[in-house]
Enzyme design. Structure first.
Site, PDB file in Angstrom:
ATOM      1  N   HIS A 253       0.849  -1.201   0.000  1.00  0.00           N
ATOM      2  CA  HIS A 253       0.000   0.000   0.000  1.00  0.00           C
ATOM      3  C   HIS A 253       0.873   1.234   0.000  1.00  0.00           C
ATOM      4  CE1 HIS A 253      -3.146   2.840   1.083  1.00  0.00           C
ATOM      5  NE2 HIS A 253      -3.979   1.912   0.630  1.00  0.00           N
ATOM      6  N   GLU A 307      -7.799  -5.356   0.172  1.00  0.00           N
ATOM      7  CA  GLU A 307      -8.416  -6.193  -0.853  1.00  0.00           C
ATOM      8  C   GLU A 307      -8.297  -7.689  -0.579  1.00  0.00           C
ATOM      9  OE1 GLU A 307     -10.334  -4.571  -2.290  1.00  0.00           O
ATOM     10  OE2 GLU A 307      -9.637  -3.320  -3.934  1.00  0.00           O
TER      11      GLU A 307
HETATM   12  N1  ACO Z   1       3.725  -7.783  -4.940  1.00  0.00           N
HETATM   13  C1  ACO Z   1       4.983  -7.742  -5.413  1.00  0.00           C
HETATM   14  N2  ACO Z   1       5.718  -6.631  -5.475  1.00  0.00           N
HETATM   15  C2  ACO Z   1       5.163  -5.492  -5.031  1.00  0.00           C
HETATM   16  C3  ACO Z   1       3.854  -5.458  -4.519  1.00  0.00           C
HETATM   17  C4  ACO Z   1       3.125  -6.662  -4.469  1.00  0.00           C
HETATM   18  N3  ACO Z   1       1.872  -6.699  -3.999  1.00  0.00           N
HETATM   19  N4  ACO Z   1       3.557  -4.198  -4.151  1.00  0.00           N
HETATM   20  C5  ACO Z   1       4.624  -3.456  -4.439  1.00  0.00           C
HETATM   21  N5  ACO Z   1       5.585  -4.238  -4.979  1.00  0.00           N
HETATM   22  C6  ACO Z   1       6.898  -3.802  -5.440  1.00  0.00           C
HETATM   23  C7  ACO Z   1       6.780  -3.150  -6.806  1.00  0.00           C
HETATM   24  O1  ACO Z   1       6.900  -4.099  -7.842  1.00  0.00           O
HETATM   25  C8  ACO Z   1       7.886  -2.151  -6.794  1.00  0.00           C
HETATM   26  O2  ACO Z   1       9.061  -2.837  -7.141  1.00  0.00           O
HETATM   27  P1  ACO Z   1      10.261  -2.109  -7.946  1.00  0.00           P
HETATM   28  O3  ACO Z   1      10.722  -1.008  -7.029  1.00  0.00           O
HETATM   29  O4  ACO Z   1      11.255  -3.191  -8.137  1.00  0.00           O
HETATM   30  O5  ACO Z   1       9.648  -1.599  -9.207  1.00  0.00           O
HETATM   31  C9  ACO Z   1       7.987  -1.752  -5.326  1.00  0.00           C
HETATM   32  O6  ACO Z   1       7.368  -2.798  -4.563  1.00  0.00           O
HETATM   33  C10 ACO Z   1       7.276  -0.462  -5.037  1.00  0.00           C
HETATM   34  O7  ACO Z   1       5.984  -0.518  -5.645  1.00  0.00           O
HETATM   35  P2  ACO Z   1       5.163   0.759  -6.018  1.00  0.00           P
HETATM   36  O8  ACO Z   1       4.156   0.366  -7.034  1.00  0.00           O
HETATM   37  O9  ACO Z   1       6.043   1.916  -6.308  1.00  0.00           O
HETATM   38  O10 ACO Z   1       4.495   1.038  -4.608  1.00  0.00           O
HETATM   39  P3  ACO Z   1       3.223   1.871  -4.359  1.00  0.00           P
HETATM   40  O11 ACO Z   1       3.244   2.201  -2.953  1.00  0.00           O
HETATM   41  O12 ACO Z   1       3.084   2.969  -5.298  1.00  0.00           O
HETATM   42  O13 ACO Z   1       2.100   0.774  -4.722  1.00  0.00           O
HETATM   43  C11 ACO Z   1       0.315  -0.699  -4.718  1.00  0.00           C
HETATM   44  C12 ACO Z   1       1.017   0.433  -3.960  1.00  0.00           C
HETATM   45  C13 ACO Z   1      -0.028  -0.230  -6.112  1.00  0.00           C
HETATM   46  C14 ACO Z   1      -0.976  -1.035  -3.960  1.00  0.00           C
HETATM   47  C15 ACO Z   1       1.227  -1.953  -4.786  1.00  0.00           C
HETATM   48  O14 ACO Z   1       1.613  -2.364  -3.500  1.00  0.00           O
HETATM   49  C16 ACO Z   1       0.591  -3.112  -5.544  1.00  0.00           C
HETATM   50  O15 ACO Z   1       0.716  -3.153  -6.764  1.00  0.00           O
HETATM   51  N6  ACO Z   1      -0.087  -4.054  -4.849  1.00  0.00           N
HETATM   52  C17 ACO Z   1      -0.768  -5.140  -5.525  1.00  0.00           C
HETATM   53  C18 ACO Z   1      -2.113  -4.692  -6.083  1.00  0.00           C
HETATM   54  C19 ACO Z   1      -3.139  -4.444  -4.987  1.00  0.00           C
HETATM   55  O16 ACO Z   1      -3.202  -5.172  -3.991  1.00  0.00           O
HETATM   56  N7  ACO Z   1      -3.980  -3.411  -5.197  1.00  0.00           N
HETATM   57  C20 ACO Z   1      -4.990  -3.010  -4.207  1.00  0.00           C
HETATM   58  C21 ACO Z   1      -4.514  -1.845  -3.409  1.00  0.00           C
HETATM   59  S1  ACO Z   1      -5.608  -1.399  -2.111  1.00  0.00           S
HETATM   60  C22 ACO Z   1      -6.704  -0.330  -2.808  1.00  0.00           C
HETATM   61  O17 ACO Z   1      -6.412   0.477  -3.616  1.00  0.00           O
HETATM   62  C23 ACO Z   1      -8.109  -0.414  -2.417  1.00  0.00           C
END
Ligand code: ACO
Length: 370
Positions: A253, A307
């Site tokens: 998150h 989620e």
């Molecule tokens: N699984 C694997 N790797 C992850 C995950 C995950 N769930 N979440 C983040 N990372 C990694 C990314 O790949 C990224 O790696 P990199 O630096 O090598 O490119 C790093 O962690 C940082 O990720 P960002 O996308 O920059 O982090 P941000 O805080 O912007 O993202 C997000 C938050 C989009 C929710 C992310 O954690 C994610 O994609 N989660 C999975 C999808 C999800 O569960 N969505 C629902 C969110 S809750 C809601 O909105 C209601």
């Protein structure tokens, strides 16, 4: 010029609606902890709170409950339009089309409380109508005597839900109703800031909610649980997924640096409503994912987000997976509209900038010389 990719850490406005304390994992609506709100109140009471700033007295609650119930019906022209959509349509595409159609009958005007109530009242009916007609079944008229949550489940099946399921959905709807400046709320506020109308703002918000990085994650979470199938397969499945460079849905998150408090409450709800096997599987997948994600991303711990257990709870109350995000919209529409009303009360056009990194001083050459 500081470039804040993804607007991380940027404070775009003040708001009195909800507070996320990402360090300790706390979410507050209008001063109240969501755990207190979700333990005993109705979704209608929380909608009143988010829209008006205070909890309603009995009379105020009765008035809002009646207005929401009266507004549940959708015009026959909208039902006819929903019938024309391909049964394979994405439920979020159906919802945004339906809200657009409803808004098309209303002239451009400043968003008001009537818009907020009408939109939030009709979203469950739109979702249920599409679910019925795509299965070749007749839509079921909403009932005014049931709660928002119970009526939603009733319109999907024609049967009054058992109280446990209605309560679980009621609590889910409360927990998801607002969440600071999340992507879809930001989208709604951007649209409202241009002096557009409430229906346009909510249509745009639905489009932003659809993506799996935001509201589109719960159906893939359920798919992941089905694919893993038994707790002993969790670790291998998760490692393969991360090795393949894919993200684990339901984890990570932007704001929470610890477990999302909604995930903790939804885990408790799941323990009451889901099967023992499903709860054991989800628990194992959650623990394993957190452990393995830490190995992969040592510099930043990733935790369970809302989620993950949303998927388990929505599945346990009988919602089909492809209605999970549309049901999220049924809850978040209250937060969207509360934010739209707050935006227009003290509006300034939301208009950030980009830092241009493209070429400069290029000369246009005639097409035959390119
Ligand atoms: N699984 C694997 N790797 C992850 C995950 C995950 N769930 N979440 C983040 N990372 C990694 C990314 O790949 C990224 O790696 P990199 O630096 O090598 O490119 C790093 O962690 C940082 O990720 P960002 O996308 O920059 O982090 P941000 O805080 O912007 O993202 C997000 C938050 C989009 C929710 C992310 O954690 C994610 O994609 N989660 C999975 C999808 C999800 O569960 N969505 C629902 C969110 S809750 C809601 O909105 C209601």
């Amino acid at each position: 010029m500081i470039v804040a990719k993804g607007l991380e850490g940027i404070v775009v406005d003040t708001s009195e609606i909800s507070l996320i304390d990402g360090k300790v994992g706390r979410l507050i609506y209008r001063g109240y902890d969501i755990r207190d709100l979700a333990s005993s109140l109705s979704f209608e009471e929380v909608a009143y709170l988010l829209w008006n700033g205070n909890l309603p007295n009995r009379e105020q609650l009765m008035e809002l409950t009646n207005r929401l119930a009266e507004q549940r019906h959708i015009p026959s022209s909208l039902t006819a339009a929903i019938r024309k959509l391909p049964p394979s349509s994405n439920t979020l595409d159906v919802l945004r089309t339906a809200i657009s159609i409803l808004g098309g009958e209303i002239p451009l005007k400043k968003p008001d409380m009537a818009d907020a109530i009408t939109i939030s009242a009709k979203i469950p009916t739109i979702n249920a109508t599409f679910d019925r007609v795509r299965k070749g079944l007749e839509p079921i008229e909403p009932r005014n005597d049931l709660s928002h949550a119970a009526n939603y489940l009733y319109m999907l099946t024609g049967n009054e839900p058992n109280p446990g399921k209605a309560t679980a959905l009621n609590r889910y709807l409360i927990l998801l109703a607002d969440h600071g400046m999340n992507s879809s709320t930001f989208t709604a506020r951007v649209v409202a800031s241009t002096w557009s109308d409430a229906y346009s703002a909510v249509t745009a918000a639905i489009c932003a909610l659809k993506g799996p990085l935001h509201g589109g994650a719960p159906a893939p979470v359920l798919q992941m649980l089905h694919d893993i199938a038994t707790p002993d397969r969790a670790e291998e499945w998760i490692r393969n997924e991360l090795k393949a460079g894919r993200r684990l849905m339901g984890f990570g998150h932007r704001v929470y640096k610890t477990t999302d408090p909604r995930a903790e409450i939804l885990r408790e709800i799941a323990q009451e409503t889901a099967s023992k096997n499903m709860v054991a599987l989800a628990r194992k997948v959650e623990e394993t994912a957190i452990k393995v994600l830490q190995e992969y991303r040592r510099e930043r711990r990733l935790y369970t987000n809302v989620e993950f257990y949303s998927a388990v709870v929505m599945d346990s109350v009988g919602l089909p997976p492809d209605l999970f995000t549309a049901t999220f919209a049924a809850s978040r529409s209250v937060g969207w509209t509360a934010n739209v009303l707050e935006q227009v009360q003290n509006n300034r056009l939301i208009r950030p900038e980009t830092q241009y990194t493209g070429p400069l001083n290029r000369k246009v050459v005639p097409i035959d010389e390119r």
